[in-house]
Scaffold this active site. Sequence first.
Site, PDB file in Angstrom:
ATOM      1  N   VAL A  24       4.617   4.834  -4.373  1.00 48.30           N
ATOM      2  CA  VAL A  24       4.481   4.192  -5.682  1.00 48.30           C
ATOM      3  C   VAL A  24       3.295   4.805  -6.433  1.00 48.30           C
ATOM      4  O   VAL A  24       3.398   5.121  -7.628  1.00 48.30           O
ATOM      5  CB  VAL A  24       4.342   2.659  -5.529  1.00 48.30           C
ATOM      6  CG1 VAL A  24       3.877   2.023  -6.838  1.00 48.30           C
ATOM      7  CG2 VAL A  24       5.665   2.047  -5.073  1.00 48.30           C
ATOM      8  N   GLN A  81       0.841  -1.210   0.000  1.00 51.25           N
ATOM      9  CA  GLN A  81       0.000   0.000   0.000  1.00 51.25           C
ATOM     10  C   GLN A  81       0.875   1.259   0.000  1.00 51.25           C
ATOM     11  O   GLN A  81       0.628   2.215   0.744  1.00 51.25           O
ATOM     12  CB  GLN A  81      -0.941  -0.002   1.200  1.00 51.25           C
ATOM     13  CG  GLN A  81      -2.138  -0.923   1.021  1.00 51.25           C
ATOM     14  CD  GLN A  81      -3.083  -0.463  -0.088  1.00 51.25           C
ATOM     15  OE1 GLN A  81      -3.162   0.727  -0.425  1.00 51.25           O
ATOM     16  NE2 GLN A  81      -3.816  -1.397  -0.658  1.00 51.25           N
ATOM     17  N   SER A  82       1.877   1.299  -0.856  1.00 54.14           N
ATOM     18  CA  SER A  82       2.788   2.445  -0.897  1.00 54.14           C
ATOM     19  C   SER A  82       2.124   3.675  -1.519  1.00 54.14           C
ATOM     20  O   SER A  82       1.657   3.628  -2.664  1.00 54.14           O
ATOM     21  CB  SER A  82       4.011   2.070  -1.735  1.00 54.14           C
ATOM     22  OG  SER A  82       4.800   3.221  -1.987  1.00 54.14           O
ATOM     23  N   ASN A  83       2.121   4.763  -0.764  1.00 57.55           N
ATOM     24  CA  ASN A  83       1.662   6.043  -1.323  1.00 57.55           C
ATOM     25  C   ASN A  83       2.694   6.592  -2.306  1.00 57.55           C
ATOM     26  O   ASN A  83       2.355   7.278  -3.266  1.00 57.55           O
ATOM     27  CB  ASN A  83       1.468   7.058  -0.199  1.00 57.55           C
ATOM     28  CG  ASN A  83       0.459   6.591   0.829  1.00 57.55           C
ATOM     29  OD1 ASN A  83      -0.695   6.346   0.496  1.00 57.55           O
ATOM     30  ND2 ASN A  83       0.897   6.434   2.078  1.00 57.55           N
TER      31      ASN A  83
END
Length: 333
Positions: free
Chosen positions: A81, A77-79
């Site tokens: 990326v 859940q990388s913001n």
Amino acid sequence: MGDILAGFKRVNLCHQPTALEEMPRLTKALKGPRLWIKRDDCTGLATGGNKTRKLEFLMADALEIGADIVVTQGAVQSNHVRQTAAAACKLGIDCYALLERRVPKKSAEYEQTGNVLFDRMFNTKIEFRPAGLDMNAEAKAVTERLKSEGRNAYFIPGGGSNEIGALGYVSTAQELLEQCKAMQIHPKLVVLSTGSAGTHAGMIAGFHALKCDIPILGISVRQPEQVQIENVYNLAVKTAAQLTDKPLPREKVIVDDGYVGEGYGIPTQTMVEATNMLARNEGILLDPVYSGKGMAGLIGQIQSGQISEDGDVIFLHTGGAVSLFAYEDQFSS
Ligand SMILES: *Cc1c(COP(=O)(O)O)cnc(C)c1O
């Protein structure tokens, strides 16, 4: 005050300046100090967040070398990326992302919703990786492979945290000081959440270069205090060296690791309470991984008396509310 970033390559991706707003109801609920929020959750790119600041400098560097694809990495859940993928679309290049299954025991939806949904909408090439690898090394290896296949690939480290990306938070530091001056606020403290270190390091480097000695408290979301201090300090030194010859004292880096809980991305009771408290008092959404734990740290330090009731304190909202959908079970009851 002149623009200390005037000489640096930069592309425009952010809505800026972001607002600096008072939080009167939260201030009242906690019985002071007077609380403010710097809205870097509203940077404008694909629901916004702090990585967009960094990408203005990183993407300028990528375009200068003629990159046709950027390679980066993050947790599922990388913001970071999601914002990198959106910036690549806006600039007409491709994005390749490695997503680490860093957070244990997550549901199937965790890999489909929130940031991952948006990554797919931006046509990102996604590969998952198991937890515990050296993810920057993995992403560098992909960068080299793409180059050998004839692509002009540009590597962006996790969180965009190197001395180029951290310049994005020099820009926030400068902007915040201009706003404080115009609004006649004299904050005694800035509080933010700190992960891959670029945000904290850039803010420290910016204040240092601008001769401002307001302390910046980083609430760690992953590393123990001493490790995080070292990471932030090393990057702050490299970032500041681009702006000033004045040596940066190590004491400028302040970290509290008391709000991490069991680990990165694992919810805590204080995070859930802080996130609900901000939602219900100010109508502002935090996120479960970063800003929720950061706000838990600010509230916790006020309640314990580590931060006194007098004066003004600014919370830097770094974004991330998109991942609330991946943590729906924590908030729906
Ligand atoms: C990445 C991130 C942070 C942490 O910033 P770093 O520069 O990695 O320390 C904080 N909040 C949100 C919402 C983020 O996505």
